[in-house]
Design a protein around this motif. Structure first.
Motif, PDB file in Angstrom:
ATOM      1  N   LEU A  98       0.821  -1.219   0.000  1.00  0.00           N
ATOM      2  CA  LEU A  98       0.000   0.000   0.000  1.00  0.00           C
ATOM      3  C   LEU A  98       0.856   1.271   0.000  1.00  0.00           C
ATOM      4  O   LEU A  98       0.320   2.378   0.019  1.00  0.00           O
ATOM      5  CB  LEU A  98      -0.913   0.021   1.227  1.00  0.00           C
ATOM      6  CG  LEU A  98      -2.127  -0.900   1.195  1.00  0.00           C
ATOM      7  CD1 LEU A  98      -2.781  -0.964   2.573  1.00  0.00           C
ATOM      8  CD2 LEU A  98      -3.127  -0.424   0.146  1.00  0.00           C
ATOM      9  N   GLY A  99       2.180   1.107   0.028  1.00  0.00           N
ATOM     10  CA  GLY A  99       3.060   2.264   0.097  1.00  0.00           C
ATOM     11  C   GLY A  99       3.110   2.866   1.485  1.00  0.00           C
ATOM     12  O   GLY A  99       3.455   4.029   1.658  1.00  0.00           O
ATOM     13  N   GLN A 100       2.789   2.057   2.495  1.00  0.00           N
ATOM     14  CA  GLN A 100       2.748   2.522   3.878  1.00  0.00           C
ATOM     15  C   GLN A 100       3.727   1.745   4.758  1.00  0.00           C
ATOM     16  O   GLN A 100       3.474   1.561   5.956  1.00  0.00           O
ATOM     17  CB  GLN A 100       1.327   2.331   4.441  1.00  0.00           C
ATOM     18  CG  GLN A 100       0.241   3.044   3.695  1.00  0.00           C
ATOM     19  CD  GLN A 100       0.226   4.520   3.996  1.00  0.00           C
ATOM     20  OE1 GLN A 100       0.492   4.943   5.119  1.00  0.00           O
ATOM     21  NE2 GLN A 100      -0.065   5.320   2.992  1.00  0.00           N
ATOM     22  N   ALA A 101       4.811   1.254   4.178  1.00  0.00           N
ATOM     23  CA  ALA A 101       5.769   0.444   4.939  1.00  0.00           C
ATOM     24  C   ALA A 101       6.156   1.151   6.229  1.00  0.00           C
ATOM     25  O   ALA A 101       6.446   2.340   6.240  1.00  0.00           O
ATOM     26  CB  ALA A 101       7.000   0.159   4.094  1.00  0.00           C
ATOM     27  N   GLY A 102       6.126   0.403   7.316  1.00  0.00           N
ATOM     28  CA  GLY A 102       6.515   0.934   8.620  1.00  0.00           C
ATOM     29  C   GLY A 102       5.426   1.692   9.351  1.00  0.00           C
ATOM     30  O   GLY A 102       5.635   2.118  10.484  1.00  0.00           O
ATOM     31  N   ALA A 103       4.263   1.856   8.719  1.00  0.00           N
ATOM     32  CA  ALA A 103       3.169   2.566   9.392  1.00  0.00           C
ATOM     33  C   ALA A 103       2.727   1.778  10.622  1.00  0.00           C
ATOM     34  O   ALA A 103       2.669   0.549  10.590  1.00  0.00           O
ATOM     35  CB  ALA A 103       1.992   2.759   8.435  1.00  0.00           C
TER      36      ALA A 103
END
Length: 178
Positions: free
Chosen positions: A148-153
């Motif tokens: 989702l392009g939210q790595a580490g969220a």
């Protein structure tokens, strides 16, 4: 029968709305129709769960989950739910539904949804445990977030959710067959 037409209408409305961040709130509006009723002339408890789909699926579209699932050939499944019914919803009553991804751990995303009557009272609330799956089983949320392009969220898990998770972990499976 599943309300495919109502779902399609909700998804089409969601497509015209701006994208949401992963923890954004999707607000939708629904009406209790005659086929949603139980013998007591109020929203049927089973149909309530189906109506929650009408908020959850557009939410998934707005946060980019539907496209990501399709691109990766992944699926989405509900792995548990905890429901509270608090106020009756009667025929033709309008409700506002609020849906959001509340938090996540290594395997599951916890989704929160609520139904609100026009008088401002909460009619119901549900916590879902959702899992993204592939041919090998559950896809870890780290992979899902990266896709989702939210790595580490991260999102902190509220205490009440942590207690529900612990209760689910303690629950016997499979259930006893006495």
């Amino acid at each position: 029968m599943y309300p495919f037409i109502r779902l399609a209408a909700q998804v089409m409305r969601a497509r015209r709305l701006p994208d949401l961040p992963l923890d954004g709130v999707h607000v939708s509006h629904h009406v209790c129709l005659p086929w949603d009723l139980d013998p007591f002339m109020e929203l049927n408890n089973g149909r309530t769960l189906t109506l929650y789909d009408l908020g959850r699926i557009p939410l998934a579209h707005r946060v980019g989950l539907i496209t990501m699932l399709r691109d990766n050939r992944w699926g989405l499944t509900m792995a548990g739910a905890c429901v509270r019914y608090r106020r009756r919803v009667r025929l033709f009553e309008r409700i506002e539904m609020r849906s959001r991804a509340l938090c996540w751990d290594g395997r599951f995303v916890y989704l929160e949804q609520s139904m609100w009557r026009r008088d401002g009272q909460c009619a119901g609330h549900i916590l879902y445990r959702a899992a993204v799956t592939d041919q090998d089983g559950i896809v870890g949320t780290d992979r899902v977030l990266a896709a989702l392009g939210q790595a580490g969220a991260t999102r902190p898990i509220p205490d009440w959710v942590a207690k529900w998770i612990a209760a689910e972990d303690a629950r016997p499976w499979p259930p006893m067959q006495d």
